[in-house]
Write a protein that holds these residues in place. Sequence first.
Motif, PDB file in Angstrom:
ATOM      1  N   PRO A  31       0.834  -1.218   0.000  1.00  0.00           N
ATOM      2  CA  PRO A  31       0.000   0.000   0.000  1.00  0.00           C
ATOM      3  C   PRO A  31       0.863   1.261   0.000  1.00  0.00           C
ATOM      4  CG  PRO A  31       0.049  -0.993   2.184  1.00  0.00           C
ATOM      5  CD  PRO A  31       0.782  -1.940   1.281  1.00  0.00           C
ATOM      6  N   VAL A  32       0.506   2.213  -0.873  1.00  0.00           N
ATOM      7  CA  VAL A  32       1.356   3.367  -1.089  1.00  0.00           C
ATOM      8  C   VAL A  32       0.531   4.516  -1.651  1.00  0.00           C
ATOM      9  CG1 VAL A  32       1.990   2.692  -3.437  1.00  0.00           C
ATOM     10  CG2 VAL A  32       3.589   4.061  -2.099  1.00  0.00           C
ATOM     11  N   VAL A  33       0.963   5.751  -1.326  1.00  0.00           N
ATOM     12  CA  VAL A  33       0.398   6.957  -1.924  1.00  0.00           C
ATOM     13  C   VAL A  33       1.434   7.520  -2.895  1.00  0.00           C
ATOM     14  CG1 VAL A  33      -0.491   9.280  -1.537  1.00  0.00           C
ATOM     15  CG2 VAL A  33      -0.967   7.477   0.131  1.00  0.00           C
ATOM     16  N   VAL A  34       1.047   7.638  -4.155  1.00  0.00           N
ATOM     17  CA  VAL A  34       1.934   8.178  -5.188  1.00  0.00           C
ATOM     18  C   VAL A  34       1.405   9.543  -5.617  1.00  0.00           C
ATOM     19  CG1 VAL A  34       2.844   7.875  -7.522  1.00  0.00           C
ATOM     20  CG2 VAL A  34       2.572   5.891  -6.010  1.00  0.00           C
ATOM     21  N   THR A  60      -2.856  -4.542  -9.473  1.00  0.00           N
ATOM     22  CA  THR A  60      -2.704  -3.582  -8.374  1.00  0.00           C
ATOM     23  C   THR A  60      -3.954  -2.718  -8.270  1.00  0.00           C
ATOM     24  OG1 THR A  60      -0.305  -3.465  -8.727  1.00  0.00           O
ATOM     25  CG2 THR A  60      -1.319  -1.682  -7.451  1.00  0.00           C
ATOM     26  N   PRO A  61      -4.704  -2.781  -7.163  1.00  0.00           N
ATOM     27  CA  PRO A  61      -5.870  -1.909  -7.009  1.00  0.00           C
ATOM     28  C   PRO A  61      -5.444  -0.433  -7.023  1.00  0.00           C
ATOM     29  CG  PRO A  61      -5.865  -3.641  -5.341  1.00  0.00           C
ATOM     30  CD  PRO A  61      -4.524  -3.676  -6.010  1.00  0.00           C
ATOM     31  N   VAL A  62      -6.239   0.403  -7.687  1.00  0.00           N
ATOM     32  CA  VAL A  62      -5.896   1.816  -7.836  1.00  0.00           C
ATOM     33  C   VAL A  62      -7.082   2.686  -7.449  1.00  0.00           C
ATOM     34  CG1 VAL A  62      -5.104   3.618  -9.410  1.00  0.00           C
ATOM     35  CG2 VAL A  62      -4.354   1.264  -9.749  1.00  0.00           C
ATOM     36  N   ALA A  63      -6.825   3.664  -6.601  1.00  0.00           N
ATOM     37  CA  ALA A  63      -7.782   4.738  -6.336  1.00  0.00           C
ATOM     38  C   ALA A  63      -7.125   6.035  -6.790  1.00  0.00           C
ATOM     39  CB  ALA A  63      -8.140   4.799  -4.862  1.00  0.00           C
ATOM     40  N   ARG A 112      -3.512   6.530   3.489  1.00  0.00           N
ATOM     41  CA  ARG A 112      -2.855   5.449   2.758  1.00  0.00           C
ATOM     42  C   ARG A 112      -3.825   4.279   2.618  1.00  0.00           C
ATOM     43  NH1 ARG A 112       1.318   5.133   5.494  1.00  0.00           N
ATOM     44  NH2 ARG A 112       2.804   6.178   4.136  1.00  0.00           N
ATOM     45  N   PRO A 113      -3.938   3.726   1.410  1.00  0.00           N
ATOM     46  CA  PRO A 113      -4.876   2.618   1.214  1.00  0.00           C
ATOM     47  C   PRO A 113      -4.418   1.357   1.949  1.00  0.00           C
ATOM     48  CG  PRO A 113      -3.516   2.915  -0.738  1.00  0.00           C
ATOM     49  CD  PRO A 113      -3.211   4.061   0.179  1.00  0.00           C
ATOM     50  N   ARG A 114      -5.393   0.476   2.280  1.00  0.00           N
ATOM     51  CA  ARG A 114      -5.032  -0.791   2.924  1.00  0.00           C
ATOM     52  C   ARG A 114      -4.304  -1.713   1.957  1.00  0.00           C
ATOM     53  NH1 ARG A 114      -9.977  -2.669   6.896  1.00  0.00           N
ATOM     54  NH2 ARG A 114      -9.934  -0.835   8.258  1.00  0.00           N
ATOM     55  N   GLU A 115      -4.621  -1.583   0.699  1.00  0.00           N
ATOM     56  CA  GLU A 115      -3.922  -2.338  -0.331  1.00  0.00           C
ATOM     57  C   GLU A 115      -3.867  -1.488  -1.594  1.00  0.00           C
ATOM     58  OE1 GLU A 115      -5.904  -5.852  -1.568  1.00  0.00           O
ATOM     59  OE2 GLU A 115      -7.872  -4.891  -1.756  1.00  0.00           O
ATOM     60  N   GLY A 116      -2.925  -1.827  -2.445  1.00  0.00           N
ATOM     61  CA  GLY A 116      -2.831  -1.129  -3.724  1.00  0.00           C
ATOM     62  C   GLY A 116      -2.266   0.267  -3.594  1.00  0.00           C
ATOM     63  N   LEU A 117      -2.751   1.135  -4.475  1.00  0.00           N
ATOM     64  CA  LEU A 117      -2.099   2.416  -4.690  1.00  0.00           C
ATOM     65  C   LEU A 117      -3.131   3.522  -4.768  1.00  0.00           C
ATOM     66  CD1 LEU A 117       0.785   2.860  -7.244  1.00  0.00           C
ATOM     67  CD2 LEU A 117      -1.173   4.383  -7.382  1.00  0.00           C
ATOM     68  N   LEU A 118      -2.859   4.614  -4.071  1.00  0.00           N
ATOM     69  CA  LEU A 118      -3.645   5.840  -4.226  1.00  0.00           C
ATOM     70  C   LEU A 118      -2.836   6.782  -5.100  1.00  0.00           C
ATOM     71  CD1 LEU A 118      -5.955   7.810  -3.676  1.00  0.00           C
ATOM     72  CD2 LEU A 118      -4.775   8.482  -1.555  1.00  0.00           C
ATOM     73  N   LEU A 119      -3.379   7.123  -6.264  1.00  0.00           N
ATOM     74  CA  LEU A 119      -2.713   8.014  -7.218  1.00  0.00           C
ATOM     75  C   LEU A 119      -3.272   9.417  -7.047  1.00  0.00           C
ATOM     76  CD1 LEU A 119      -0.739   8.168  -9.665  1.00  0.00           C
ATOM     77  CD2 LEU A 119      -2.741   7.773 -11.124  1.00  0.00           C
ATOM     78  N   LEU A 128       0.340  17.219  -0.812  1.00  0.00           N
ATOM     79  CA  LEU A 128      -0.357  16.242   0.009  1.00  0.00           C
ATOM     80  C   LEU A 128       0.623  15.175   0.493  1.00  0.00           C
ATOM     81  CD1 LEU A 128      -2.634  17.704  -1.587  1.00  0.00           C
ATOM     82  CD2 LEU A 128      -3.888  15.549  -1.553  1.00  0.00           C
ATOM     83  N   PRO A 129       0.348  14.527   1.633  1.00  0.00           N
ATOM     84  CA  PRO A 129       1.240  13.460   2.108  1.00  0.00           C
ATOM     85  C   PRO A 129       1.366  12.358   1.055  1.00  0.00           C
ATOM     86  CG  PRO A 129      -0.354  14.071   3.798  1.00  0.00           C
ATOM     87  CD  PRO A 129      -0.788  14.756   2.543  1.00  0.00           C
ATOM     88  N   HIS A 130       2.572  11.862   0.858  1.00  0.00           N
ATOM     89  CA  HIS A 130       2.798  10.849  -0.171  1.00  0.00           C
ATOM     90  C   HIS A 130       4.039  10.041   0.182  1.00  0.00           C
ATOM     91  CE1 HIS A 130       4.882  14.573  -1.472  1.00  0.00           C
ATOM     92  NE2 HIS A 130       5.867  13.731  -1.762  1.00  0.00           N
ATOM     93  N   ASP A 131       4.131   8.881  -0.444  1.00  0.00           N
ATOM     94  CA  ASP A 131       5.291   8.003  -0.273  1.00  0.00           C
ATOM     95  C   ASP A 131       6.239   8.062  -1.458  1.00  0.00           C
ATOM     96  OD1 ASP A 131       4.234   6.699   2.205  1.00  0.00           O
ATOM     97  OD2 ASP A 131       2.686   6.003   0.815  1.00  0.00           O
TER      98      ASP A 131
END
Length: 564
Positions: A31-34, A60-63, A112-119, A128-131
């Motif tokens: 899980p990651v914020v991009v 990869t799940p994407v939001a 941060r998402p529980r799984e996948g990626l927040l774009l 915004l906070p990001h990884d």
Amino acid sequence: MYRLDPRYAPAPQAVLRTGWRAVAAALPDGPVVVAVEGPPSVDWEELGDRLGRELTVRGTPVARLDVRGHYAPPHEVRDRTEHPASRDDPYYSKLATNPLDDLFDHLPPVTRPREGLLLVHGPGAALLPHDVLWYADTPKRYAEAAVAAGTRGINLGLPGEESDPRRLFYIDWPMLDRHRDALAPRIDGWLDVQDPDRPTWIDGDGLRATYAALARRPVRTRPYFNSTPWGGHWARRALGFDPGGRNTALGYELIAPEAGILIGTGPDAQAEVPFQLLCVLEPHSVLGPEVHARYGTSFPIRFDYLDTVGGGNLSVHCHPKEPYMRERFGWPYTQHETYYLTLTTPGSLVYLGLREDADPDTFRKEVHRAVTEAVPMDPEDHVLTFPAEQGRLYLIPAGTPHSSGAGNLVLEISATPYLYSLRFYDWLRPGTDGNPRPLPYEHGFANLDTDRRGDAVARTLVQEPRTLREGTGWREEVIGALDEMFYEVRRFVLDPGARADDHTRGRFHVLNVAQGEGVTLETEAGHIHDLHGAETLTVPAAAGRYTLRAKGDAPVLVVKALVR
């Protein structure tokens, strides 16, 4: 042969990826914020869709979070970013100094998402906070073209709104550039999306390693030519450059705020990265310590072409004096210029300075009638003219009225500020939209140097070359220097096969082959760079000692500019 696409290999450790699938493969599963940051000229919907599609295909799940939907109302964005003193000025705005968070009332929450990626994507995403942080970019010429074409939503913080070129130049770009430059040391990936079907990505560490190497060796930026109502056709005929417009008026050889460096292994695998980032990441190496102390990370000299071969006269104009430039427009140094005449045609002219008998009040009245009643005037009643002499340099300090006549190829060697042509007269010429071109003549008369007139113009602004040093088959001349101008222009004259030594001595040099086949430049560290006719090259301060060797069977002239 003139290179339209000078290209430099990435550092050995750099990772270069081309195509959406390969680009998406550089993203982690989560899980990651991009955060994908960048200018409004990027097609953010397309970028989000293409990345999202490739990530979904790989499982990869994407939001997605498009930050453009969270900007403050348009009237608030305008109120915050437009300087009050500029609101009644139809031509210019004071350069914006706002941070990008002025686009928002409140930043949207990010979890941060529980799984996948927040774009998270769009201008301001990096706030915004990001990884992981990527920067998606199109060169500035794309934004200019989009505004000229009437594309909506190009202005910063105003998605869907009608685009305004004045905001683009004086508000959006200063805000975006400052924001991008602050992010440069920590960007994880640079994404060039000027080809929407074939983007190219380079990893952040690899980009910084590549730039660290380029900051110590000669480098040429990607050239480009724009069209204008007065433009000629030399570049199309002589260089094979086709901008898709009606002429090749303005040749962007090295205009630092818009210049790009091509990094890649070939035309199908290259990323164009701003030259400005080279100055931001490696200022001491590129500019030199003293120049960096005076100008920060602003590269203060530009080289461009003014092509009126088969075209028309430029407008008669001047540029702001330093106090006016600083206080009214917000740029910390002013726009001194020089014209080096690379090519002329019989009867062509250079307009420069006032006639001895010029009356500024009469000049103003005639300009006013031309603007308000479309009454033609003859600038030669007020402005001196000189025969355009090939190989001659004409100095143009701020406040001096000037113009290149039709039939010239001018290598314009200037201070970097380039958005402030204070026009007096434009020959009643319509713009590309069919309407009269803007004439900010009140700004022009507020800056007109009425002491720069008569015989003093020829004596001080049209100088004879003087030899600075010489060797077997070569000499270096000073062809233009004034106490009030922070840079000077020199010229190497090389016989066929001659070799001349030079040294940056802690200050960058900019070179242009003004006549002849070209030169081969070799630095003391062994970096070799060919420079062909009409090409421009930056020699960073860190390059130190270097040698020029003339190519071909005819003499070669190499024009050089440096900070004094």
